[in-house]
Design an enzyme around this catalytic site. Structure first.
Site: not given
Ligand code: GRF
Length: 192
Positions: A12-13, A88, A104, A106, A142, A171
């Site tokens: 959940g970062s 999911r 989303n 990625h 994706d 991100e």
């Molecule tokens: C991230 O790299 C996101 O891009 C991918 O899954 C990872 C989740 O990391 N879809 P977090 O749970 O947000 O820390």
């Protein structure tokens, strides 16, 4: 207010970074944080931040889980759904209903390296440049119109852990401005 739901499955970062940015914004608010997994660390973080949390009942099936998600979205009048490490696939029924409202993030330059282990795939490929993509989500993995991408070069001799950490920081820097600009374009009347 532009109301945003955050969907997670793990750490959940990205959820935390988005929720912090929204807490400092006068135009956006988090309606709820929903997880596909009960043991997602991000649920604890969300609770500690005072956010409403929910567990989607995937153990009952995809249809049941998405019906609950729809109920939460409708009850909270949510405008945008941000997938943040949500592991999911959503059904076409769901993504069609909320077309253009689901984002989303990625950890690759899509369409390269789709799927759960994008960073591992990049690492094995021998490529020296990867990056991050924010896109509108549809029912394929994706996949969907790209809203923003940022490249990141692997440094010579850099460990995978260090590269991953830099990628996740990227991100966290990319998701919020992309979501904000998109939300303001789509729902400008909500912030007048
Ligand atoms: C991230 O790299 C996101 O891009 C991918 O899954 C990872 C989740 O990391 N879809 P977090 O749970 O947000 O820390």
């Amino acid at each position: 207010m532009i109301r945003v739901a955050l969907l997670i499955s793990g750490r959940g970062s990205n959820m935390e970074a988005l929720a912090q940015s929204m807490a400092h914004s006068r135009q956006f608010s988090v309606t709820f944080v929903a997880s596909s997994r009960q043991d997602a660390l991000g649920l604890k973080t969300a609770r500690a931040m005072g956010l409403k949390t929910a567990l989607l009942p995937y153990e009952l099936g995809q249809r049941e889980a998405e019906t609950e998600l729809e109920r939460l979205v409708e009850a909270s009048d949510t405008h945008l759904i941000a997938l943040a490490g949500f592991m999911r696939l959503l059904s076409a029924r769901f993504t069609d209903r909320y077309a253009g409202q689901i984002l989303n993030i990625h950890p690759s330059l899509l369409p390269r390296f789709k799927g759960a282990d994008a960073i591992g795939q990049f690492w094995e490929s021998g490529d020296t440049t990867s990056g991050v993509t924010v896109h509108l989500a549809d029912a394929q993995m994706d996949h969907g119109p790209i809203l923003a991408q940022k490249a990141l070069d692997r440094k010579t001799g850099e460990s995978r852990a260090d590269f991953e950490a830099r990628l996740h920081q990227l991100e966290h820097r990319l998701y919020w401005p992309t979501l904000r600009d998109y939300g303001l374009r789509l729902f400008s009347e909500e912030v007048l």
